[in-house]
Write a protein that holds these residues in place. Sequence first.
Motif, mmCIF file in Angstrom:
data_model
loop_
_atom_site.group_PDB
_atom_site.id
_atom_site.type_symbol
_atom_site.label_atom_id
_atom_site.label_comp_id
_atom_site.label_asym_id
_atom_site.label_seq_id
_atom_site.Cartn_x
_atom_site.Cartn_y
_atom_site.Cartn_z
ATOM 1 N N UNK A 131 0.832 -1.205 0.000
ATOM 2 C CA UNK A 131 0.000 0.000 0.000
ATOM 3 C C UNK A 131 0.865 1.252 0.000
ATOM 4 N N UNK A 132 0.312 2.317 -0.521
ATOM 5 C CA UNK A 132 0.975 3.622 -0.468
ATOM 6 C C UNK A 132 -0.078 4.716 -0.593
ATOM 7 N N UNK A 133 0.320 5.928 -0.223
ATOM 8 C CA UNK A 133 -0.539 7.081 -0.447
ATOM 9 C C UNK A 133 -1.173 7.689 0.774
ATOM 10 N N UNK A 134 -0.975 7.109 1.940
ATOM 11 C CA UNK A 134 -1.556 7.698 3.143
ATOM 12 C C UNK A 134 -0.842 8.978 3.534
ATOM 13 N N UNK A 135 -1.376 9.636 4.549
ATOM 14 C CA UNK A 135 -0.744 10.856 5.030
ATOM 15 C C UNK A 135 -1.705 11.743 5.775
ATOM 16 N N UNK A 136 -1.261 12.986 5.953
ATOM 17 C CA UNK A 136 -2.052 13.996 6.664
ATOM 18 C C UNK A 136 -2.699 14.934 5.652
ATOM 19 N N UNK A 137 -3.990 15.166 5.830
ATOM 20 C CA UNK A 137 -4.708 16.059 4.924
ATOM 21 C C UNK A 137 -5.719 16.859 5.734
ATOM 22 N N UNK A 138 -6.018 18.061 5.265
ATOM 23 C CA UNK A 138 -7.001 18.892 5.946
ATOM 24 C C UNK A 138 -8.416 18.448 5.606
ATOM 25 N N UNK A 139 -9.358 18.740 6.492
ATOM 26 C CA UNK A 139 -10.764 18.429 6.169
ATOM 27 C C UNK A 139 -11.173 19.059 4.838
ATOM 28 N N UNK A 140 -11.897 18.270 4.053
ATOM 29 C CA UNK A 140 -12.299 18.717 2.723
ATOM 30 C C UNK A 140 -11.308 18.374 1.638
ATOM 31 N N UNK A 141 -10.135 17.914 2.027
ATOM 32 C CA UNK A 141 -9.101 17.583 1.061
ATOM 33 C C UNK A 141 -9.275 16.207 0.452
ATOM 34 N N UNK A 142 -8.288 15.826 -0.352
ATOM 35 C CA UNK A 142 -8.320 14.551 -1.059
ATOM 36 C C UNK A 142 -7.010 13.797 -0.888
ATOM 37 N N UNK A 143 -7.102 12.488 -0.986
ATOM 38 C CA UNK A 143 -5.952 11.601 -1.008
ATOM 39 C C UNK A 143 -6.277 10.442 -1.929
ATOM 40 N N UNK A 144 -5.229 9.850 -2.497
ATOM 41 C CA UNK A 144 -5.413 8.625 -3.262
ATOM 42 C C UNK A 144 -4.502 7.548 -2.707
ATOM 43 N N UNK A 145 -5.111 6.437 -2.348
ATOM 44 C CA UNK A 145 -4.361 5.273 -1.887
ATOM 45 C C UNK A 145 -4.164 4.302 -3.046
ATOM 46 N N UNK A 186 -7.848 3.876 -4.325
ATOM 47 C CA UNK A 186 -8.975 4.429 -3.595
ATOM 48 C C UNK A 186 -8.829 5.944 -3.621
ATOM 49 N N UNK A 187 -9.667 6.586 -4.398
ATOM 50 C CA UNK A 187 -9.687 8.041 -4.443
ATOM 51 C C UNK A 187 -10.625 8.543 -3.359
ATOM 52 N N UNK A 188 -10.089 9.324 -2.449
ATOM 53 C CA UNK A 188 -10.859 9.811 -1.310
ATOM 54 C C UNK A 188 -10.989 11.325 -1.414
ATOM 55 N N UNK A 232 -2.708 -6.095 3.440
ATOM 56 C CA UNK A 232 -1.518 -5.271 3.400
ATOM 57 C C UNK A 232 -1.122 -4.849 4.805
ATOM 58 N N UNK A 233 -0.032 -4.096 4.883
ATOM 59 C CA UNK A 233 0.506 -3.710 6.183
ATOM 60 C C UNK A 233 -0.236 -2.530 6.786
ATOM 61 N N UNK A 234 -1.038 -1.841 5.992
ATOM 62 C CA UNK A 234 -1.802 -0.701 6.491
ATOM 63 C C UNK A 234 -1.096 0.620 6.228
ATOM 64 N N UNK A 235 -1.877 1.634 5.963
ATOM 65 C CA UNK A 235 -1.334 2.973 5.775
ATOM 66 C C UNK A 235 -2.210 3.966 6.540
ATOM 67 N N UNK A 236 -1.568 4.866 7.256
ATOM 68 C CA UNK A 236 -2.294 5.806 8.110
ATOM 69 C C UNK A 236 -2.829 6.964 7.284
ATOM 70 N N UNK A 237 -4.103 7.262 7.490
ATOM 71 C CA UNK A 237 -4.724 8.460 6.927
ATOM 72 C C UNK A 237 -5.213 9.310 8.087
#
Length: 115
Positions: free
Chosen positions: A6-20, A80-82, A106-111
Amino acid sequence: QVQLVESGGGLVQPGGSLRLSCAASGSIFSINAMGWYRQTPGKERELVARITSGGSTDYGDSVKGRFTISRDNTKNTVYLQMNSLKPEDTAVYYCNARTPMYAYWGQGTQVTVSS
């Protein structure tokens, strides 16, 4: 055996987007569905989204309309488009692959969704 990275986790502000992303390797021919689950401390792991080998998708109620699962068969990768992320989406996200015999994780990714 199926391996998931897995990849793509991280810190994002409310209303933002991330893709895993989740890349599968090994006995990928045996996979009949892949998906994403998430877990927070003290709670059970819950379904976020999954996609079958036939392309059917399924979403958890709390993410419908905000998250989209997709796959690239040429890369053996599921995405996963969030969008419109909320603080309550904060969790460890796990990729899952199901075969007729086993479920692989998978090993898990923190969002983390926070201002």
